[in-house]
Write a protein that holds these residues in place. Structure first.
Motif, mmCIF file in Angstrom:
data_model
loop_
_atom_site.group_PDB
_atom_site.id
_atom_site.type_symbol
_atom_site.label_atom_id
_atom_site.label_comp_id
_atom_site.label_asym_id
_atom_site.label_seq_id
_atom_site.Cartn_x
_atom_site.Cartn_y
_atom_site.Cartn_z
ATOM 1 N N UNK A 63 0.835 -1.205 0.000
ATOM 2 C CA UNK A 63 0.000 0.000 0.000
ATOM 3 C C UNK A 63 0.863 1.246 0.000
ATOM 4 N N UNK A 64 1.932 1.209 0.807
ATOM 5 C CA UNK A 64 2.832 2.358 0.896
ATOM 6 C C UNK A 64 3.467 2.647 -0.457
ATOM 7 N N UNK A 65 3.968 1.593 -1.101
ATOM 8 C CA UNK A 65 4.628 1.788 -2.395
ATOM 9 C C UNK A 65 3.613 2.222 -3.452
ATOM 10 N N UNK A 66 2.395 1.640 -3.407
ATOM 11 C CA UNK A 66 1.449 2.063 -4.448
ATOM 12 C C UNK A 66 0.981 3.495 -4.215
ATOM 13 N N UNK A 67 0.850 3.894 -2.947
ATOM 14 C CA UNK A 67 0.499 5.301 -2.691
ATOM 15 C C UNK A 67 1.556 6.214 -3.287
ATOM 16 N N UNK A 68 2.817 5.803 -3.159
ATOM 17 C CA UNK A 68 3.900 6.617 -3.699
ATOM 18 C C UNK A 68 3.874 6.635 -5.230
#
Lengths: 232, 222, 49, 211
Positions: A63-68
């Motif tokens: 989720x963190x990487x996709x938010x970025x």
């Protein structure tokens, strides 16, 4: 794929099977059949936690990487839909991050005696929690959707490039307690380094996949709600 | 051309600082207050070098957090952002502000470090080379991260409280590294032992500046 | 409680599964609430029209 | 006289997911002037900022070309002057210091103090050049903004509310600037003032969309 009813039904069955297998596969000193897991002294039944705790941490990271990545796409295209995706990914990431933190600290309590030990992986999940918190604090204090989108995307990118430094920093600062960290050669290390027996490895990856798909499903539901809210 | 313009932005900020003394006076008072609180609370008790290294960087972090957002926030508050945008390109503004923050941080942190070494008697630096290199590289890293975050924070409503909140997770890898290096310095470790720490600090600073250069356009322009 | 769990470790695993489950349930309730608000405002609009 | 052309193509700007304006197209060449009119809140100032390259449009393009070469966004500030209520001078510096600052940061033209004083004289604030801007009245600040915008003799001069806060003498100085700019370059005036509009050859109306 996850949109079709069949897909959702399949996912539900899949996750149910993972939970049943994770809880019910018996642990014996010397496994003989496909459904028997080895009994690791020091870990015992707690070894099963890896099947339900690690996927939470994994989804948090996804989720963190996709938010970025959505943030980067927003900056490239100035299309606010990407910002919507970015917030929703971050919001879901926060939920999974909390779950990973809580489940991890329960394991810590029973394995190492206290709920929080500041070992490298506990620290990294805590930092992710801080980053998510800061991300939402920043968003709530900017007026104007376009500005908010651009600044929060910028923040998530900066967080994304500095967070990997923990990988280099952590081992220098502290000797870890987590399975697989240095100073923990015996005991839990084999499990954490994925030196699991093949049948457990299958359940483990099934769990990772299942929870990732669950994330995708929840994300699509959230996106649909946000899109509707936008029209009001 | 860009460098020249960046230098002029820097010079403007220095002049402005000397005219108004917004940052300097408050920062020096902050350091003195923080140091006296710590001296009072330590008293006669014996504290480990590890804890004392931590405290030093806590002072440095929070003094940076109270002063380093100034250069961008003041442009935003006075409405001179547009003026500056009409005068030069974003990269020159970024470079000028970075230089200003860099010099402010280095001089402030040198001041803090000197005061700390003089006043906190239990804090004995046995490897001065490690200690002073750590202060310099740590300041550079803090200035790099603080500058781009200040540019972001300047556009937000709750500037003062939000700044440390945003900065902490970003600066934590840096802070852990400098604390560790400072501890090594108090233990009298040979210089080579801190080489790994220094590599992390340099890499961190370079990466943050590189990303900032790319992102600054999006942050600076509405 | 702690002693019970420490000696019956399978229950720890169950606790963790339940925490995940409750966490996701809580999340479901939240997005359900958001959806309900949307529905209400949609129907209110329809009645006006 | 350089040959500058400003071409705006289908400009639109959103704020907070709401359209401020959309589909604005026009072009203007050296020796011409254009007025941007529209109700309060219709986005005149926003359009002015977009034309100066300090605000990015949500869609569409605004390109300034000089002698056929399009100016890239990061060099646009060398060819553009803007007078707007949103531009502020540095309070803690004096009038002439603000001009020196602008020259050194922009870094393309050199001007000695004599030339700077002439410019200040033109707007009637030479006698106050060594006072801090914070002591200036709003009319004097407006005059100083003109001096700052004309320092580099921009090909494109954008005036947003050109005569606000000015007295008769100030307005006369501004009229003078307008007539000269429409001879030597492009003049854009964002205003609803009838007297200002006489200086524009054409008009573009910005229609703020209210949803």
């Amino acid at each position: 794929m996850i949109r079709s009813t069949t897909g959702k039904a399949l996912l539900s069955i899949w996750l149910t099977l993972v939970i049943v297998a994770g809880l019910a596969m018996p642990m014996v000193p010397v496994p003989r059949t496909w459904y028997e897991l080895p009994w690791i002294p020091g870990l015992e039944q707690k070894a099963r936690i890896i099947l339900f705790h690690v996927p939470m941490a994994w989804v948090t990271l996804v989720a963190f990487i996709s938010a970025m990545v959505y943030g980067i796409q927003f900056l490239k295209t100035k299309n606010l839909d990407y910002d919507l995706k970015s917030v929703n990914a971050a919001g879901l990431g926060t939920v999974f991050c909390i779950l990973a933190t809580v489940t991890g600290s329960i394991w810590a309590k029973f394995n190492w005696g206290s709920f929080w030990n500041w070992d490298p992986r506990e620290t990294s999940i805590f930092i992710l929690l801080l980053i998510y918190g800061a991300y939402f604090a920043l968003r709530s204090s900017i007026e104007g959707a376009e500005k908010r989108a651009a600044l929060s995307a910028a923040y998530s990118i900066i967080a994304g490039v500095t967070a990997p430094f923990f990988i280099f920093v952590m081992p220098r600062i502290m000797s870890g307690l987590h399975p697989g960290a240095k100073g923990d050669e015996g005991g839990a290390a084999p499990v954490a380094q994925l030196h699991m027996p093949p049948n457990m490895l299958v359940v483990f990856f099934a769990s990772l996949l299942g929870f990732t798909m669950l994330y995708v499903w929840l994300f699509s539901v959230r996106m649909r709600i946000s899109k509707l809210e936008e029209h009001h | 051309m860009m460098m020249r313009s960046a230098y002029e932005v820097f010079r403007k900020d220095v002049h402005s600082e000397f005219r108004t003394r917004y940052a300097m006076n408050a920062l020096i008072m902050f350091v003195i207050v923080a140091l006296s609180i710590i001296l009072f609370s330590i008293g006669d008790e014996s504290v480990t070098p590890g804890v004392l290294s931590g405290i030093l960087w806590v002072i440095i972090f929070f003094s940076g957090m109270s002063g380093l957002s100034r250069s961008f926030v003041s442009e935003e508050e006075r409405g001179t952002v547009l003026t500056l945008q009409l005068l030069t390109e974003p990269s020159a503004v970024y470079a000028g502000k970075l230089l200003f923050n860099l010099i402010l941080t280095v001089s402030l942190n040198l001041f803090i470090a000197v005061m700390y070494v003089l006043l906190v008697q239990q804090f004995v630096v046995q490897s001065p080379a490690i200690f002073w290199v750590t202060i310099l590289l740590g300041s550079a890293g803090i200035a790099a991260a603080a500058t781009i975050l200040a540019a972001i924070i300047a556009k937000a409503n709750t500037k003062g409280t939000l700044y440390p909140v945003l900065a902490f997770p970003i600066m934590l890898p840096l802070l852990l590294t400098v604390m560790n290096a400072t501890r090594l310095a108090t233990e009298g470790a040979p210089f080579s032992e801190a080489a790994g720490e220094f590599q992390v600090l340099v890499a961190y600073t370079v990466v943050v500046i590189a990303v900032s250069v790319i992102l600054f356009d999006f942050v600076w322009k509405d | 409680m702690y002693d019970f769990l420490a000696s019956n470790q399978l229950y720890i695993v169950m606790c963790i599964v339940l925490i995940n489950w409750f966490g996701l349930l809580a999340y479901l309730f939240r997005i359900d609430g958001r959806l309900r608000k949307l529905e209400q405002s949609t129907y209110a609009k329809d009645e006006k029209a | 006289m350089t040959n500058a052309v400003l071409k705006a193509d289908q400009l639109s700007k959103d704020f907070n997911r709401r359209k401020i304006f959309s589909a604005i197209s026009f072009d203007a060449a050296s020796g011409s002037s254009l007025a941007v009119t529209g109700r309060n809140g219709s986005g005149k100032s926003t359009l002015a900022k977009i034309l100066c390259g300090v605000l990015t449009p949500t869609s569409g393009t605004a390109v300034l070309s000089i002698d056929g070469n399009a100016i890239s966004p990061e060099r646009l500030h060398r060819h553009v002057g803007l007078v707007s209520p949103y531009v502020q001078m540095y309070d803690e510096f004096t009038g002439i210091e603000n001009l020196r600052l602008a020259i050194s940061i922009r870094g393309i033209v050199r001007k000695n103090d004599r030339q700077l004083r002439d410019l200040l004289q033109q707007f009637g604030i030479d006698d106050r050049r060594n006072d801090d801007v914070r002591t200036y009245s709003s009319g004097m600040k407006q005059r100083l903004k003109y001096a700052a915008a004309l320092l580099h003799e921009p090909e494109l001069l954008v005036l947003d509310e050109p005569t606000s806060n000015l007295d008769e003498q100030g307005i006369a100085a501004v009229r003078d600037v307008m007539s000269r700019q429409k001879e030597s370059g492009i003049l854009i005036i964002a205003t609803n003032d009838r007297d200002d509009l006489r200086y524009a050859d054409r008009q573009v109306t910005v229609e703020g969309e209210h949803t």
